[in-house]
Design an enzyme around this catalytic site. Structure first.
Site, short mmCIF file in Angstrom:
data_model
loop_
_atom_site.label_atom_id
_atom_site.label_comp_id
_atom_site.label_asym_id
_atom_site.label_seq_id
_atom_site.Cartn_x
_atom_site.Cartn_y
_atom_site.Cartn_z
N SER A 16 -7.06 12.32 2.88
CA SER A 16 -7.83 12.62 4.20
C SER A 16 -9.11 12.16 3.53
O SER A 16 -10.27 12.33 2.49
CB SER A 16 -8.12 14.64 4.51
OG SER A 16 -6.61 14.90 4.12
N THR A 17 -10.30 11.80 5.20
CA THR A 17 -11.58 11.66 4.42
C THR A 17 -12.89 12.22 5.50
O THR A 17 -12.39 12.63 6.48
CB THR A 17 -11.53 9.93 4.69
OG1 THR A 17 -11.06 9.02 4.43
CG2 THR A 17 -12.97 9.54 4.43
N ALA A 42 -10.11 2.17 4.83
CA ALA A 42 -10.35 3.51 6.08
C ALA A 42 -10.55 3.57 6.68
O ALA A 42 -11.04 3.90 7.87
CB ALA A 42 -9.75 5.03 4.63
N GLN A 45 -11.79 10.82 -0.56
CA GLN A 45 -10.99 12.20 -1.97
C GLN A 45 -12.05 13.39 -1.11
O GLN A 45 -11.77 14.25 -2.64
CB GLN A 45 -11.22 11.32 -3.07
CG GLN A 45 -11.48 9.85 -3.74
CD GLN A 45 -10.83 9.30 -4.72
OE1 GLN A 45 -9.92 8.49 -4.53
NE2 GLN A 45 -11.28 9.61 -5.68
N HIS A 85 -8.25 -1.78 1.71
CA HIS A 85 -8.38 -2.56 1.36
C HIS A 85 -9.11 -2.80 -0.30
O HIS A 85 -8.88 -2.08 -1.18
CB HIS A 85 -10.86 -2.95 1.53
CG HIS A 85 -11.52 -3.62 1.25
ND1 HIS A 85 -11.41 -4.05 0.06
CD2 HIS A 85 -12.15 -4.17 2.44
CE1 HIS A 85 -12.70 -5.18 -0.15
NE2 HIS A 85 -12.73 -5.42 1.35
N TYR A 135 -2.82 -0.96 -1.26
CA TYR A 135 -2.97 -1.02 0.46
C TYR A 135 -4.62 -0.68 0.64
O TYR A 135 -5.43 -0.21 0.07
CB TYR A 135 -2.30 1.20 0.38
CG TYR A 135 -3.36 1.80 0.13
CD1 TYR A 135 -3.12 2.39 -1.65
CD2 TYR A 135 -4.13 2.82 0.50
CE1 TYR A 135 -4.09 3.83 -1.80
CE2 TYR A 135 -4.92 3.56 -0.08
CZ TYR A 135 -4.52 4.03 -1.19
OH TYR A 135 -5.23 5.07 -1.95
N VAL A 188 -11.74 -1.86 -1.59
CA VAL A 188 -12.92 0.10 -1.64
C VAL A 188 -12.27 1.02 -2.06
O VAL A 188 -11.15 0.97 -2.60
CB VAL A 188 -13.40 -0.06 0.04
CG1 VAL A 188 -13.66 1.40 0.34
CG2 VAL A 188 -13.36 -0.96 0.99
N ALA A 244 -6.11 7.88 8.53
CA ALA A 244 -5.40 6.93 9.95
C ALA A 244 -3.89 6.78 9.77
O ALA A 244 -3.35 7.26 8.77
CB ALA A 244 -6.09 5.21 8.79
N TYR A 275 -5.27 4.36 -14.43
CA TYR A 275 -5.72 2.72 -13.40
C TYR A 275 -6.00 0.89 -14.79
O TYR A 275 -6.37 0.56 -14.51
CB TYR A 275 -7.00 3.05 -13.03
CG TYR A 275 -7.49 3.77 -12.36
CD1 TYR A 275 -5.72 3.32 -11.03
CD2 TYR A 275 -8.42 4.62 -11.71
CE1 TYR A 275 -5.86 4.94 -10.32
CE2 TYR A 275 -7.84 5.23 -10.33
CZ TYR A 275 -6.95 5.77 -10.51
OH TYR A 275 -6.87 6.35 -8.97
N ARG A 318 -6.25 9.88 -14.55
CA ARG A 318 -5.94 9.13 -13.75
C ARG A 318 -7.00 7.05 -13.68
O ARG A 318 -6.32 6.27 -14.30
CB ARG A 318 -6.45 8.77 -12.69
CG ARG A 318 -5.70 9.74 -11.12
CD ARG A 318 -6.76 9.87 -10.04
NE ARG A 318 -7.86 10.99 -9.59
CZ ARG A 318 -8.03 10.76 -8.77
NH1 ARG A 318 -8.31 10.58 -7.66
NH2 ARG A 318 -9.35 11.59 -9.08
C1 LIG Z 1 -8.58 5.73 -4.02
S1 LIG Z 1 -8.74 5.39 -2.14
C2 LIG Z 1 -8.39 3.98 -1.62
C3 LIG Z 1 -8.87 3.36 -0.40
C4 LIG Z 1 -8.36 1.81 -0.03
N1 LIG Z 1 -9.00 1.31 -1.03
C5 LIG Z 1 -8.84 1.69 1.83
O1 LIG Z 1 -9.58 0.76 1.57
O2 LIG Z 1 -9.54 2.48 1.77
C6 LIG Z 1 -8.36 7.06 -1.11
C7 LIG Z 1 -8.68 7.17 -0.32
O3 LIG Z 1 -8.92 6.82 0.45
C8 LIG Z 1 -8.88 7.54 2.03
N2 LIG Z 1 -7.29 7.32 2.40
C9 LIG Z 1 -6.53 6.79 2.33
N3 LIG Z 1 -5.59 6.76 3.39
C10 LIG Z 1 -6.09 7.90 4.30
C11 LIG Z 1 -5.48 7.73 5.84
N4 LIG Z 1 -4.45 7.93 5.93
N5 LIG Z 1 -6.54 7.60 6.41
C12 LIG Z 1 -7.61 8.14 5.49
N6 LIG Z 1 -7.81 7.69 5.22
C13 LIG Z 1 -7.30 7.47 3.50
C14 LIG Z 1 -8.99 9.33 1.53
O4 LIG Z 1 -10.78 9.22 1.46
C15 LIG Z 1 -8.32 8.99 0.08
O5 LIG Z 1 -8.34 9.60 -1.07
#
Ligand SMILES: C[S@@+](CC[C@H](N)C(=O)[O-])C[C@H]1O[C@@H](n2cnc3c(N)ncnc32)[C@H](O)[C@@H]1O
Length: 274
Positions: free
Chosen positions: A250-251, A140, A182, A110, A108, A113, A223, A86, A82
């Site tokens: 999933s969070t 999220a 994650q 923030h 997608y 974040v 979400a 990046y 990964r």
């Molecule tokens: C690489 S991070 C990106 C986070 C993203 N930049 C944000 O602002 O939420 C990926 C993680 O975000 C969370 N995530 C992504 N999509 C989600 C969703 N639909 N609902 C809840 N958490 C989500 C999960 O923990 C996932 O493993």
């Protein structure tokens, strides 16, 4: 973005203008609705739009705002680390900036974040003297606070990336809210669509049970991108976590243990009532 040519006494004066600029914007989670007015304006005005967005509907919408759109998804590959993906994304962004363009990168959630490419592209662009900035959007966590009715101000809030939380034995306060990102891909270093998240979930459960006990309720949160669909909010006892289905989106939300008693002496000092 300013390409006006100033008028001199003998006609237009040729001025070498550096047009290179970089803005990294977020698109949030709710399809289209989370896009801010300012982010939309940047997308429309950019010479080049690069994006990394899971939802094809949002990608399509952005493509309609600016047909120069190109996706950074191409840098992912089966079995590819990964971190290598990046790095390629960052270099792709910078190569567009170096061709003297106003580049808008749409990510997608923030964009800053739990997201490496945006911060790193801005950092390197600035080292090259390019104006670069980020526009925030809903993460999220923002949606989670809204959907689950949680206020981080009540008991404090700690956010960790789940693999990092485990392998570095992060010190945290179980009487405050804990959010783990994650959780479905603990230990996944490569892009692996067949990844088995269960061994990671078992390790995470062991670590959390030691602090909270096996019956402590936790919530798997996902979400929803659409107004018409509900978010996933699965609450279960901690011990059952390895048997639940968790994915890359999933969070995990771990509610706090009961509050610690107040330090009355310190409180008196702070409030001045001895
Ligand atoms: C690489 S991070 C990106 C986070 C993203 N930049 C944000 O602002 O939420 C990926 C993680 O975000 C969370 N995530 C992504 N999509 C989600 C969703 N639909 N609902 C809840 N958490 C989500 C999960 O923990 C996932 O493993």
């Amino acid at each position: 973005m300013n390409d006006e040519t100033p008028e001199g006494a003998d006609g237009p004066v040729e001025v070498a203008m550096n047009k290179a600029q970089l803005v990294v914007v977020g698109t949030g989670y709710r399809a289209i609705g989370d896009l801010t007015v300012e982010a939309r304006a940047c997308i429309e005005q950019a010479d080049k739009v690069l994006c990394l967005i899971g939802d094809p509907l949002v990608t399509h919408h952005i493509g309609q705002l600016n047909p120069s759109i190109e996706t950074l998804n191409v840098h992912y590959g089966a079995g590819k680390r990964r971190q290598d993906s990046y790095e390629e994304m960052v270099e792709h962004i910078l190569s567009e900036v170096r061709s003297d363009q106003f580049v808008c990168v749409a990510l997608y959630g923030h964009p800053g974040v739990f997201a490496y490419a945006g911060h790193e592209a801005i950092r390197r662009a600035r080292l090259e003297g390019v104006t670069a900035w980020m526009l925030p959007a809903s993460s999220a966590e923002d949606w989670l606070f809204a959907d689950l009715g949680l206020d981080p101000g009540r008991r404090g809030c700690q956010s960790f990336e789940a693999t990092d939380f485990l392998i570095r034995h992060r010190v945290f306060d179980p009487t405050s809210l804990l959010i783990l990102w994650q959780v479905g891909v603990i230990g996944m270093l490569d892009r692996d669509l067949e990844f088995d998240g269960r061994p990671g979930a078992v390790c995470l459960t062991e670590a959390l049970v030691a602090q909270y006990g096996a019956d402590h309720p936790v919530t798997i949160y996902e979400a929803s991108p659409y107004v018409t669909a509900a978010p996933r909010m699965t609450t279960l006892p901690l011990a059952k976590l390895p048997d639940s289905s968790m994915s890359g989106i999933s969070t995990l939300v771990v509610p706090p243990l009961p509050q610690r008693p107040l330090d009355q002496e310190l409180l008196a000092r702070l409030t001045g009532c001895r």
